[in-house]
Design a protein around this motif. Structure first.
Motif, PDB file in Angstrom:
ATOM      1  N   ALA A 311      32.014  32.529  40.394  1.00  5.69           N
ATOM      2  CA  ALA A 311      33.017  33.227  41.206  1.00  5.69           C
ATOM      3  C   ALA A 311      33.869  32.224  41.979  1.00  5.69           C
ATOM      4  O   ALA A 311      35.087  32.420  42.156  1.00  5.69           O
ATOM      5  CB  ALA A 311      32.333  34.200  42.157  1.00  5.69           C
ATOM      6  N   ASP A 312      33.251  31.130  42.424  1.00  6.18           N
ATOM      7  CA  ASP A 312      34.015  30.081  43.100  1.00  6.18           C
ATOM      8  C   ASP A 312      35.032  29.454  42.145  1.00  6.18           C
ATOM      9  O   ASP A 312      36.150  29.088  42.558  1.00  6.18           O
ATOM     10  CB  ASP A 312      33.082  29.008  43.647  1.00  6.18           C
ATOM     11  N   LEU A 313      34.670  29.317  40.872  1.00  6.50           N
ATOM     12  CA  LEU A 313      35.618  28.794  39.888  1.00  6.50           C
ATOM     13  C   LEU A 313      36.792  29.754  39.701  1.00  6.50           C
ATOM     14  O   LEU A 313      37.938  29.320  39.530  1.00  6.50           O
ATOM     15  CB  LEU A 313      34.910  28.551  38.545  1.00  6.50           C
ATOM     16  N   VAL A 314      36.507  31.056  39.733  1.00  2.00           N
ATOM     17  CA  VAL A 314      37.585  32.044  39.628  1.00  2.00           C
ATOM     18  C   VAL A 314      38.537  31.891  40.816  1.00  2.00           C
ATOM     19  O   VAL A 314      39.764  31.870  40.655  1.00  2.00           O
ATOM     20  CB  VAL A 314      37.016  33.475  39.559  1.00  2.00           C
ATOM     21  N   ARG A 315      37.982  31.768  42.000  1.00  2.00           N
ATOM     22  CA  ARG A 315      38.823  31.593  43.192  1.00  2.00           C
ATOM     23  C   ARG A 315      39.679  30.342  43.077  1.00  2.00           C
ATOM     24  O   ARG A 315      40.851  30.332  43.462  1.00  2.00           O
ATOM     25  CB  ARG A 315      37.947  31.519  44.448  1.00  2.00           C
ATOM     26  N   SER A 316      39.085  29.291  42.528  1.00  2.00           N
ATOM     27  CA  SER A 316      39.846  28.055  42.350  1.00  2.00           C
ATOM     28  C   SER A 316      41.003  28.264  41.379  1.00  2.00           C
ATOM     29  O   SER A 316      42.104  27.755  41.595  1.00  2.00           O
ATOM     30  CB  SER A 316      38.917  26.946  41.840  1.00  2.00           C
ATOM     31  N   ASN A 317      40.760  29.022  40.312  1.00  2.00           N
ATOM     32  CA  ASN A 317      41.820  29.290  39.344  1.00  2.00           C
ATOM     33  C   ASN A 317      42.930  30.155  39.937  1.00  2.00           C
ATOM     34  O   ASN A 317      44.078  30.075  39.509  1.00  2.00           O
ATOM     35  CB  ASN A 317      41.236  29.961  38.098  1.00  2.00           C
ATOM     36  N   LEU A 318      42.569  30.978  40.909  1.00  2.00           N
ATOM     37  CA  LEU A 318      43.557  31.877  41.519  1.00  2.00           C
ATOM     38  C   LEU A 318      44.236  31.265  42.744  1.00  2.00           C
ATOM     39  O   LEU A 318      45.089  31.923  43.352  1.00  2.00           O
ATOM     40  CB  LEU A 318      42.877  33.186  41.938  1.00  2.00           C
ATOM     41  N   ARG A 319      43.893  30.040  43.077  1.00  2.00           N
ATOM     42  CA  ARG A 319      44.321  29.481  44.360  1.00  2.00           C
ATOM     43  C   ARG A 319      45.839  29.416  44.507  1.00  2.00           C
ATOM     44  O   ARG A 319      46.368  29.545  45.628  1.00  2.00           O
ATOM     45  CB  ARG A 319      43.725  28.090  44.552  1.00  2.00           C
ATOM     46  N   ALA A 320      46.563  29.205  43.408  1.00  2.00           N
ATOM     47  CA  ALA A 320      48.020  29.034  43.506  1.00  2.00           C
ATOM     48  C   ALA A 320      48.780  30.338  43.306  1.00  2.00           C
ATOM     49  O   ALA A 320      50.009  30.347  43.404  1.00  2.00           O
ATOM     50  CB  ALA A 320      48.482  28.001  42.478  1.00  2.00           C
ATOM     51  N   ILE A 321      48.062  31.433  43.040  1.00  2.00           N
ATOM     52  CA  ILE A 321      48.729  32.683  42.689  1.00  2.00           C
ATOM     53  C   ILE A 321      48.856  33.562  43.930  1.00  2.00           C
ATOM     54  O   ILE A 321      47.850  33.927  44.543  1.00  2.00           O
ATOM     55  CB  ILE A 321      47.947  33.406  41.576  1.00  2.00           C
ATOM     56  N   PRO A 322      50.068  33.904  44.317  1.00  2.00           N
ATOM     57  CA  PRO A 322      50.248  34.727  45.521  1.00  2.00           C
ATOM     58  C   PRO A 322      49.745  36.145  45.304  1.00  2.00           C
ATOM     59  O   PRO A 322      49.579  36.604  44.170  1.00  2.00           O
ATOM     60  CB  PRO A 322      51.763  34.690  45.745  1.00  2.00           C
ATOM     61  N   GLY A 323      49.504  36.850  46.398  1.00  2.00           N
ATOM     62  CA  GLY A 323      49.052  38.239  46.308  1.00  2.00           C
ATOM     63  C   GLY A 323      47.636  38.395  46.812  1.00  2.00           C
ATOM     64  O   GLY A 323      46.865  37.436  46.906  1.00  2.00           O
ATOM     65  N   ASP A 324      47.276  39.628  47.103  1.00  2.00           N
ATOM     66  CA  ASP A 324      45.954  39.932  47.656  1.00  2.00           C
ATOM     67  C   ASP A 324      44.946  40.225  46.544  1.00  2.00           C
ATOM     68  O   ASP A 324      44.229  41.229  46.571  1.00  2.00           O
ATOM     69  CB  ASP A 324      46.049  41.122  48.614  1.00  2.00           C
ATOM     70  N   HIS A 325      44.910  39.347  45.555  1.00  2.00           N
ATOM     71  CA  HIS A 325      43.940  39.503  44.464  1.00  2.00           C
ATOM     72  C   HIS A 325      42.551  39.190  44.985  1.00  2.00           C
ATOM     73  O   HIS A 325      42.357  38.254  45.769  1.00  2.00           O
ATOM     74  CB  HIS A 325      44.318  38.594  43.301  1.00  2.00           C
ATOM     75  N   GLN A 326      41.553  39.959  44.527  1.00  2.00           N
ATOM     76  CA  GLN A 326      40.196  39.871  45.053  1.00  2.00           C
ATOM     77  C   GLN A 326      39.248  39.245  44.042  1.00  2.00           C
ATOM     78  O   GLN A 326      39.376  39.470  42.832  1.00  2.00           O
ATOM     79  CB  GLN A 326      39.672  41.272  45.378  1.00  2.00           C
TER      80      GLN A 326
END
Length: 463
Positions: A311-326
């Protein structure tokens, strides 16, 4: 004083650092169940190895692991005792030497001497004589001559011959042959096995709304054939040197993964289109592409992953993407959200990974038929959960990185036979310009036909 005194001995040669690094990576993979691509990439970064040395190390590691079964069959003819009786570290040294002798442009004298030196450093002087003798026997024949010597005749035992000649376990060859037949494709089994043995390209994705393909092309990449977001990094190299990749606006992602994620995002949908779900998200490559595409429709993505570190890897992949993605840590088979809550759901389920043998060369020797049977109940549970999680009229993408029938159509058929509220729709129109997709309604991509991993997609609509 005797001439045998340590004072009069010539200093021992040091092992070649690239070969030594490759050997230690191989040991992590074979002894500690590491993943070759992950261990190798981390090691190259830690050692700051690049250019020719990195390319040579990569070929040593991936080639040795990819052709392990063939090399073991050769070594069995050159070692006086059964291979299982050899120390595992010694066997890996012999495999590494055999790869240089049979499939690399390395002078045989140099290859043997370098491996004897490496053996002395890694396994002790007493083992170096055995390595010297065995590798000299290996060097007496070419790879083709060895295959002729040790493999059954193809007309007598086709799978047995291919297992040696193409370095795939017999059961995998049979599963691939069955899968090609199910798809109604020509029986190009040899082409598929050859494609599995080709070193994979480094494929990048420009995440829409964050990066443009031109930025990747200016960095030395060329456009992929099918994905509008994809580019191939020519000549390999470290993709992290590209600014868009380093900042998370682009990423490394196989073209097949891009295509199945894009198919889910672009499938026709009536009504609400605000809530998207990635049910099995780790490590997050598809999540990042979906979140980028969701932003273009004012939708939000929820990514679910049962293991915290993934899950931490997912957060890292989403780090540059704006929006309230969970990103949620949770079990996708036990939803904590209301039934019918989402509009689009990706169920990229855990699978054998037989579709990614180009990138994970060790997987072919690590997986067994029992793994397929053990995974199937989980795959069915996740697909059923995905269908329950999507609203009536919503879309589910069932995805695996495997062409095995038991992980693809068999799972979809089993789940849909158990419920009356979902139908499979024809997904082929969501792959514009892509040839050889079979008779539908599902889609199977192939390394030898599409230069992608063997990604499978079934598009299912909740009724």
């Amino acid at each position: 004083m005797s001439d045998r005194s340590p004072r009069n001995r010539a200093p021992q040669r040091r092992p070649d650092p690239v070969r030594q690094l490759a050997y230690r990576v191989i040991r992590q993979v074979t002894a500690e169940d590491g993943y070759a691509n992950l261990v190798l990439n981390k090691t190259l970064r830690d050692q700051r190895m690049s250019g020719r040395d990195a390319a040579f190390c990569t070929e040593l590691v991936h080639g040795t692991l990819r052709w392990q079964g063939t090399y073991d069959a050769v070594l069995a003819r050159c070692v006086s005792r059964p291979l299982p009786e050899l120390d595992a570290n010694l066997l890996d040294l012999l495999r590494l030497g055999t790869h240089q002798l049979l499939r690399m442009r390395v002078d045989s004298y140099a290859a043997v001497n370098e491996m004897v030196t490496l053996t002395r450093a890694e396994a002790g002087q007493s083992r170096s004589g055995l390595v010297n003798a065995v590798l000299r026997k290996v060097s007496q024949r070419t790879l083709d001559q060895w295959i002729t010597t040790i493999a059954p005749a193809p007309e007598d035992d086709e799978y047995g011959y291919l297992a040696i000649a193409k370095a795939h376990p017999r059961w995998v060859i049979g599963a691939f042959d069955d899968a090609l037949g199910v798809r109604g494709l020509e029986r190009d089994l040899v082409d598929l096995l050859d494609a599995d043995n080709d070193p994979p390209r480094v494929t990048l994705v420009a995440r829409p709304g964050l990066a443009e393909l031109d930025e990747l092309i200016e960095a030395g990449a060329t456009r992929t054939r099918w994905s509008q977001y994809g580019a191939v990094l020519q000549g390999g190299g470290d993709p992290g040197r590209i600014g868009a990749v380093a900042t998370g606006r682009a990423g490394v992602q196989d073209e097949g993964s891009q295509l199945v994620a894009t198919a889910l995002a672009t499938a026709p949908l009536e009504g609400d289109d605000a809530r998207w779900l990635d049910l099995c998200a780790g490590p997050g490559g598809k999540s990042a592409l979906l979140a980028s595409l969701a932003n273009q429709k004012d939708a939000l993505l929820t990514a679910v992953e049962p293991q915290k570190h993934r899950a931490d890897l997912v957060r890292s992949n989403l780090r540059a993407i704006p929006g309230d993605h969970q990103v949620l840590v949770g079990d996708g088979t036990k939803p904590t959200w209301p039934a019918g809550w989402y509009d689009r759901v990706l169920a990229d389920v855990p699978c054998s990974g037989l579709g990614a043998l180009r990138r994970r060369p060790e997987a072919r020797w690590r997986r067994t038929p029992d793994d397929i049977a053990e995974l199937q109940p989980l795959q069915e549970a996740l697909l059923s959960s995905a269908i329950t999680s999507v609203r009536p009229g919503g879309i589910v993408a069932y995805v695996t990185c495997s062409p095995h029938y038991a992980e693809t159509r068999a799972v979809v058929d089993a789940v849909l036979d158990s419920r009356s509220d979902a139908v499979v729709e024809d997904a082929r129109e969501l792959f514009p310009g892509v040839p050889s997709l079979g008779g539908g309604p599902d889609v199977q991509l192939w390394p030898h036909l599409h230069s992608t991993d063997a990604m499978y997609l079934a598009l299912i609509r909740r009724t």
